[in-house]
Write an enzyme that holds these catalytic residues in place. Structure first.
Site, mmCIF file in Angstrom:
data_model
loop_
_atom_site.group_PDB
_atom_site.id
_atom_site.type_symbol
_atom_site.label_atom_id
_atom_site.label_comp_id
_atom_site.label_asym_id
_atom_site.label_seq_id
_atom_site.Cartn_x
_atom_site.Cartn_y
_atom_site.Cartn_z
ATOM 1 N N THR A 34 -0.545 0.824 6.501
ATOM 2 C CA THR A 34 -0.329 -0.057 5.482
ATOM 3 C C THR A 34 -0.082 -1.451 6.438
ATOM 4 O O THR A 34 0.644 -1.430 7.209
ATOM 5 C CB THR A 34 1.081 -0.144 4.792
ATOM 6 O OG1 THR A 34 1.249 -1.166 3.805
ATOM 7 C CG2 THR A 34 2.109 0.631 5.362
ATOM 8 N N GLY A 35 -0.965 -2.454 6.169
ATOM 9 C CA GLY A 35 -0.701 -3.695 6.999
ATOM 10 C C GLY A 35 -1.684 -4.856 6.735
ATOM 11 O O GLY A 35 -2.250 -4.891 5.516
ATOM 12 N N THR A 83 0.983 -1.211 -0.015
ATOM 13 C CA THR A 83 -0.067 -0.114 0.192
ATOM 14 C C THR A 83 0.917 1.223 0.055
ATOM 15 O O THR A 83 1.872 1.248 0.438
ATOM 16 C CB THR A 83 -0.915 0.055 1.256
ATOM 17 O OG1 THR A 83 -1.684 -1.111 1.232
ATOM 18 C CG2 THR A 83 -1.811 1.236 1.367
ATOM 19 N N ASP A 110 -8.293 -2.708 4.515
ATOM 20 C CA ASP A 110 -8.477 -1.501 5.418
ATOM 21 C C ASP A 110 -8.380 -0.015 4.558
ATOM 22 O O ASP A 110 -8.708 1.140 4.910
ATOM 23 C CB ASP A 110 -7.402 -1.356 6.726
ATOM 24 C CG ASP A 110 -6.036 -1.330 6.249
ATOM 25 O OD1 ASP A 110 -5.228 -2.349 5.575
ATOM 26 O OD2 ASP A 110 -5.233 -0.526 6.606
#
Length: 321
Positions: free
Chosen positions: A237-238, A186, A217
Site C-alpha cells: 500500500t503506498g 488500500t 500498483d
C-alpha cells in the site's frame, strides 16, 4: 528508514499457519484518528483476521484465506476498497484488485471496475477461469456478468458521504491533480497455510481525485502483490507510481529467494529504495518459514496479524504499541 514491527526471529519454530493484513498506510497518527475511528478500524481489522484465520485453522488454503479476509475489508466503509472507495475527479468509484497463488504463481487482476461488490473475487475468477492475468474496465465487467457467483451491484453501493466530502475538499483547494495527502487506503492480506503454501491479495479504490483511468500498483502483479512459495507473499500500500517503478512486491521476494534475507530485511531495503525515488508506503509479508513482518515509511499503517501459535494483534501507529 522504514518503520518496522517485531518480526518473528529466524530459527523459531514454524507456526502451522499465518495471516497478516493491512488497511492502508499514510498520515495515520494519534492526533488525526478519533476514538470512534480507531474503534471502527480495529473492529474491521479484527473481523478480517477472524474470518481468514478460521479458514486456515480448519486446514483451508492460503488462497481462500486471503480472499475471505479482503472481502471483509471490501465491505467495510472505513477502508478505501469497494464500499468506501475514494472518488475519481469525475465523481466515480473505480476499483482495482489482484490475487496470487504462491504454489504455482498463478495470478489474476482487475482494474477500473465500477459495479463489482467484491473486486478481489473477480480477480480470482480471472486467475482461475480465464486465459489472462489482468482485465480492465468494461471488459472486466462483461467477464463478471458471465459468472453468476460474482455479485454485481449498483455503483451507489460504493459511495459514502465522507469520501465525497474528501473529493469536494480536494476540488475546493483548486488542486488539479490527484490527492497526494499520504493516506493510501488500500487493503490486503498475505497468508501461509498448513500445506506450506503462501498467497497474497490486494484491493483498492485508488487515490482521491484520480483522473484519466489512472491505475496504481495494487492490481499489478510484482508491484502491489506477489506470492511465491520459494520466497514469500507480499501485499503493498503506498504511492503506486513509485511502487510500480521499484517493482516492490517482486523485488522483496527476489531478495528473500536469492540473497537469503529475512522478510524484514528485504522489506526494509526495498522500501528505503522506493522512498529514495520519492514514494512512501508499506508492505505486509509472510513466508514458508512462518515469519510475519510489516514495514512502512509513512507515519502509520493499519495492520494486523495472527498465527496458529500467536493471538490476534492489531496496530496503527509507527511507535511500539
Amino acid at each position: 528508514m522504514p518503520l518496522t514491527a517485531n518480526a518473528q526471529t529466524p530459527g523459531e519454530q514454524r507456526p502451522e499457519w499465518t495471516l497478516v493484513i493491512h488497511g492502508g498506510a499514510g498520515t495515520i497518527t494519534r492526533d488525526r484518528i478519533t476514538p470512534e475511528q480507531a474503534e471502527a478500524v480495529t473492529a474491521g481489522l479484527n473481523a478480517a483476521l477472524a474470518t481468514g484465520s478460521a479458514i486456515l485453522a480448519e486446514g483451508g488454503s492460503a488462497l481462500d484465506a486471503v480472499e475471505a479476509a479482503v472481502r471483509v475489508l471490501e465491505d467495510d466503509p472505513n477502508f478505501n476498497s469497494a464500499r468506501g472507495a475514494v472518488f475519481t475527479w469525475e465523481g466515480k468509484n473505480e476499483l482495482d484488485a489482484s490475487i496470487m497463488d504462491g504454489s504455482n504463481r498463478a495470478a489474476g487482476a482487475i482494474a477500473g471496475v465500477t459495479t463489482i461488490r467484491h473486486p478481489i473475487s473477480l480477480a480470482r475468477k480471472v486467475m482461475e477461469e480465464s486465459p489472462h492475468v489482468m482485465l480492465s474496465g468494461t471488459g472486466a465487467e462483461e467477464f463478471a456478468r458471465d459468472h453468476a457467483d460474482i455479485e454485481i451491484v449498483d455503483p451507489s453501493w460504493f459511495a459514502t458521504p465522507e469520501r465525497l466530502r474528501q473529493l469536494e475538499e480536494l476540488k475546493a483547494r483548486q488542486a488539479n491533480w490527484f490527492d497526494v495527502d499520504l493516506k493510501y487506503g488500500t487493503v490486503g492480506a498475505v497468508a501461509l497455510d498448513s500445506e506450506g503454501h503462501v498467497a497474497a491479495a490486494t484491493s483498492t479504490g485508488g487515490l482521491t481525485g484520480k483522473r484519466w483511468g489512472r491505475i496504481g500498483d495494487s492490481p499489478i502483479i510484482g508491484a502491489g502483490t506477489y506470492a511465491d512459495d520459494r520466497g514469500c507473499a507480499v501485499s503493498a500500500t503506498g504511492a503506486g507510481e513509485y511502487f510500480i517503478r521499484e517493482g516492490v512486491a517482486h523485488e522483496i521476494c527476489a531478495r528473500v529467494r536469492f540473497l537469503g534475507e529475512t522478510l524484514q530485511e528485504a522489506a526494509d531495503v526495498v522500501l528505503a529504495e522506493t522512498q529514495a525515488l520519492g514514494g512512501s508506503g508499506g508492505v505486509i509479508l509472510t513466508g514458508p518459514s512462518g515469519e510475519m513482518s510489516w514495514s512502512f515509511t509513512t507515519p502509520g499503517m493499519y495492520r494486523g496479524r495472527i498465527s496458529s501459535d500467536r493471538e490476534a494483534e492489531v496496530a496503527f501507529y509507527g511507535e511500539a504499541e
